[in-house]
Every structure is written in structure tokens, then in C-alpha cells.
Design a protein around this motif. Structure first.
Motif, short mmCIF file in Angstrom:
data_model
loop_
_atom_site.label_atom_id
_atom_site.label_comp_id
_atom_site.label_asym_id
_atom_site.label_seq_id
_atom_site.Cartn_x
_atom_site.Cartn_y
_atom_site.Cartn_z
N PHE A 1 -93.60 41.19 -24.13
CA PHE A 1 -92.97 42.57 -24.48
C PHE A 1 -91.37 42.60 -24.13
CE2 PHE A 1 -97.21 43.07 -22.82
CZ PHE A 1 -97.79 44.39 -23.25
N ALA A 2 -90.69 43.37 -24.83
CA ALA A 2 -89.61 43.66 -24.58
C ALA A 2 -89.00 44.89 -23.60
CB ALA A 2 -88.74 43.66 -25.91
N PRO A 3 -88.45 44.66 -22.50
CA PRO A 3 -88.00 45.88 -21.79
C PRO A 3 -86.87 46.49 -22.49
CG PRO A 3 -87.89 43.72 -20.38
CD PRO A 3 -88.03 43.31 -22.00
N VAL A 4 -86.96 47.71 -22.40
CA VAL A 4 -86.19 48.77 -23.21
C VAL A 4 -85.59 49.63 -21.95
CG1 VAL A 4 -85.97 50.43 -24.88
CG2 VAL A 4 -87.58 48.55 -25.37
N ALA A 5 -84.35 49.57 -21.84
CA ALA A 5 -83.66 50.50 -20.70
C ALA A 5 -83.41 51.86 -21.32
CB ALA A 5 -82.24 49.83 -20.55
N ALA A 6 -83.07 52.12 -22.41
CA ALA A 6 -83.04 53.62 -22.75
C ALA A 6 -83.22 53.71 -24.47
CB ALA A 6 -81.74 53.80 -22.77
N PRO A 7 -83.65 54.77 -24.73
CA PRO A 7 -84.19 56.19 -23.82
C PRO A 7 -85.35 55.81 -23.30
CG PRO A 7 -84.60 56.61 -26.15
CD PRO A 7 -84.03 55.22 -26.25
N SER A 8 -85.37 56.77 -22.05
CA SER A 8 -86.57 56.62 -21.36
C SER A 8 -87.11 57.88 -20.98
CB SER A 8 -86.27 56.02 -20.09
OG SER A 8 -85.49 56.90 -19.33
N GLY A 9 -88.39 58.23 -21.00
CA GLY A 9 -89.22 59.33 -20.43
C GLY A 9 -88.63 59.78 -19.01
N LEU A 10 -88.57 61.02 -18.68
CA LEU A 10 -88.39 61.51 -17.22
C LEU A 10 -89.35 62.43 -16.89
CD1 LEU A 10 -86.64 61.18 -14.69
CD2 LEU A 10 -85.12 63.03 -15.66
N ILE A 11 -90.16 62.30 -15.94
CA ILE A 11 -91.10 63.37 -15.38
C ILE A 11 -90.67 63.66 -14.18
CG2 ILE A 11 -93.59 63.68 -15.08
CD1 ILE A 11 -92.46 60.79 -17.69
N THR A 12 -90.69 64.90 -13.89
CA THR A 12 -90.49 65.47 -12.55
C THR A 12 -91.53 66.67 -12.04
OG1 THR A 12 -89.08 67.33 -12.99
CG2 THR A 12 -88.07 65.11 -12.85
N ALA A 13 -91.75 66.82 -10.84
CA ALA A 13 -92.57 67.56 -10.39
C ALA A 13 -92.33 67.88 -8.79
CB ALA A 13 -94.06 67.41 -10.52
N THR A 14 -92.61 69.14 -8.45
CA THR A 14 -92.47 69.63 -7.07
C THR A 14 -93.96 70.03 -6.69
OG1 THR A 14 -90.19 69.95 -6.90
CG2 THR A 14 -91.62 70.94 -5.06
N VAL A 15 -94.44 69.71 -5.45
CA VAL A 15 -95.83 70.23 -5.17
C VAL A 15 -95.66 70.68 -3.78
CG1 VAL A 15 -98.33 69.40 -4.52
CG2 VAL A 15 -97.08 68.60 -6.70
N SER A 16 -96.24 71.94 -3.63
CA SER A 16 -96.01 72.72 -2.22
C SER A 16 -97.36 73.05 -1.81
CB SER A 16 -95.30 73.99 -2.38
OG SER A 16 -94.02 73.83 -3.18
N ARG A 17 -97.17 72.77 -0.21
CA ARG A 17 -98.34 73.19 0.54
C ARG A 17 -98.94 74.70 0.34
NH1 ARG A 17 -100.57 70.65 4.72
NH2 ARG A 17 -99.00 68.95 5.00
N THR A 18 -100.24 74.67 0.14
CA THR A 18 -100.80 76.01 0.33
C THR A 18 -101.24 76.62 1.62
OG1 THR A 18 -101.61 75.63 -1.97
CG2 THR A 18 -102.55 77.58 -0.87
N HIS A 19 -100.46 77.85 1.99
CA HIS A 19 -100.84 78.30 3.32
C HIS A 19 -101.83 79.33 3.27
CE1 HIS A 19 -97.63 75.93 5.50
NE2 HIS A 19 -96.86 76.32 4.17
#
Length: 312
Positions: free
Chosen positions: A294-312
Motif C-alpha cells: 500500500f501507499a500511505p496517502v496524507a491528503a485529502p482524508s475523510g474526517l468523521i466527528t460525533a458527540t454522544v451524550s448520556r441519557t438521563h
């Protein structure tokens, strides 16, 4: 007409290295911590901007000196959340016109060397263990009075590089005239973990005497260990349908295992590894079953974010 609507200032990149010497088994053992500290102040400081009035300015050099003195005198210096709370509480208590302090700490990772001939950890020798950093961000709020100080604490880690060479797929995504990415049922999954989590702090005012008790009540250090281990365990063992799905499992397990954590946030950039076309030598290397180079590719790259909160 112009109006100042927000103002905050302080010192960034205060570099601190502290050696703590303690007796153990008849010898002196050393613990070390290395921090990068940012300390910002907020309060009745508008005239320093609007009227060139420096009488309300705590010099940023004084802020740096405060961080260094607390590195020497704080009983909590080995624990970044408690150390940050110590420093921030000092600023709002010491200066009547300062109502908020924001202390950010990056802790660099030094690990004790284990000596091979006896398998024992060395009492004063360490190795810099990668680029991973433990993080904490503390907001000290005295806007309701110096005897009613509250704190918000967010911690986490960054720079943790992980890779699994199998056990990750990406299929069933939207396909239309813009799509060139092939579906794959087995791929390399690699990312640099950026994790943060917020704590539920005990009710009541923050005091210097009460800071020590927070280690047992809120469990900062245990949460740091738990959050990292859960991240690694889920990453390694989850048959990942997507980065999104794995991220949610990590977050949910951290909340389940740590009762004082309210929210968990991840930022996971894809570290792409692309199979190299070796067909010019008659070598199959493009299909998932054949791909080994494989060839490592620095860019572009996917970016995935999320915030998960406690259910009260």
C-alpha cells in the motif's frame, strides 16, 4: 461606532517539566510530568482595550510565573485536571476584577523504563512514549461571586495513532453520478484519535481544600485510563461497518463505564492506504484479497466527528 463584545487574554505554550521525588521501599523514586499550559483570563478588562488602561491587566509574564510556581507548590501537579483547577482557582480568587479563568493542559507521555535484566521499572529513568497527549480544559467561573466558584472540566487525548489491517468494511453508501469509490468488505482502517469527554462536577462551590477530593469523586485519572483502553479495545475488536459505527460504540462504552462522564466526542480522520498497482510486473495487488502493498496517502482524508451524550 464599534463596541468590544468579548475579551480574553493570557499566556500560551508555557512549558513545564516537574520532577516529584518520593520515598518508596527505602529509596527515592521520581515521577515526572511534562505539560504545555495555556492560561487565559476574563473579567473587567475592557478598558485595557478601549482606553489603553493597563491598570486592569495582569501581565502575561505574571501568568507564566504563576504556572511555574504552582508547578513547584501544588500538591496536585501529577494530575492535570487537579493542577489546572488549582491554577484557575488562584486567578479568580487573587484578582477581584478577574471573573473567569481558562486553563488548557497538554500532557506529554513519559513512561517509566522497565529494565530487561530484572523486569523491574526503574526508579528515575523514562522514555518518551510516542506523540500521544493527555488533554484537559478547565473553565473556572466566579461571575456569581468569589465564594460561589464553579468549574467545568473537559478532558481527553490526542495524537493516538491506531491501525487495523483487516476487520473494517465500507459498503452500501450513496452511489450516484459523483461516486467513484468502490465498495469494499475488508480494508485498512487507520486514524489518529482525537477524543474529549466532559465531566459532571459535584454541586457546590469549588474550594482549594475541596480540589483533592475530586480525584475520588469525579475519578479523572481512572476515566483517562478507561477511555483510552475502551478506545483501543473497540477499535481492535469491532467488525467495523464504518468509522461512524465504530465511533458510536466507543462513545457508548465510555459513558457506560464511567458514571461521571456526561458527553463523549471523537474526531477521527481517515489515514488512507491505497493498494499499489503492480500489474506492470504481473502481480495482483488491487483487489482486497490480493492487496498487500500500500501507499500511505496524507491528503485529502475523510474526517468523521460525533458527540454522544448520556441519557438521563
Amino acid at each position: 461606532m464599534a463596541t468590544l463584545t468579548a475579551a480574553r487574554y493570557g499566556k500560551d505554550k508555557v512549558r513545564i517539566f516537574r520532577v516529584v521525588r518520593s520515598p518508596k521501599d527505602g529509596e527515592v523514586w521520581n515521577d515526572v510530568v511534562e505539560y504545555n499550559v495555556k492560561a487565559l483570563l476574563e473579567g473587567d478588562i475592557a478598558t485595557s482595550y478601549t482606553h489603553a488602561d493597563n491598570s486592569v491587566v495582569v501581565a502575561t509574564d505574571s501568568i507564566k510565573n504563576t504556572c511555574n510556581v504552582f508547578a513547584k507548590t501544588s500538591p496536585h501537579v501529577l494530575h492535570p485536571e487537579l493542577f489546572a483547577l488549582d491554577i484557575g482557582l488562584h486567578f479568580v480568587k487573587t484578582y477581584p476584577h478577574i471573573h473567569k479563568a481558562f486553563i488548557d493542559i497538554e500532557q506529554l507521555k513519559w513512561s517509566r523504563i522497565v529494565v530487561s535484566k530484572n523486569g523491574n521499572p526503574h526508579k528515575h529513568s523514562f522514555t518518551r512514549d510516542g506523540e500521544e497527549k493527555r488533554l484537559t480544559s478547565v473553565e473556572i467561573d466566579a461571575t456569581k461571586g468569589k465564594d460561589a466558584v464553579t468549574a467545568k472540566v473537559t478532558s481527553g487525548l490526542s495524537g493516538l495513532l491506531v491501525l487495523k489491517s483487516s476487520g473494517s468494511a465500507f459498503e452500501g453508501f450513496v452511489r450516484d453520478e459523483w461516486t467513484t469509490l468502490p465498495e469494499v468488505n475488508d480494508r485498512i482502517f487507520s486514524t489518529e484519535v482525537d477524543l474529549s469527554y466532559t465531566f459532571a462536577m459535584p454541586a457546590g462551590p469549588l474550594t482549594a481544600e475541596g480540589i483533592a477530593a475530586l480525584q475520588d469523586r469525579v475519578k479523572f485519572d481512572k476515566t483517562a485510563e478507561s477511555a483510552k483502553q475502551i478506545t483501543l479495545d473497540v477499535f481492535a475488536t469491532d467488525e467495523s461497518a464504518s468509522v461512524q459505527a465504530t465511533m458510536f460504540k466507543m462513545s457508548s462504552e465510555i459513558i457506560s463505564a464511567n458514571p461521571t462522564v456526561e458527553t463523549v466526542s471523537y474526531k477521527l480522520p481517515n489515514k488512507h492506504y491505497i493498494p499499489v498497482d503492480l500489474g506492470f510486473k504481473g502481480l495482483a495487488n488491487l483487489k482486497p484479497a490480493d492487496a498487500e502493498v500500500f501507499a500511505p496517502v496524507a491528503a485529502p482524508s475523510g474526517l468523521i466527528t460525533a458527540t454522544v451524550s448520556r441519557t438521563h
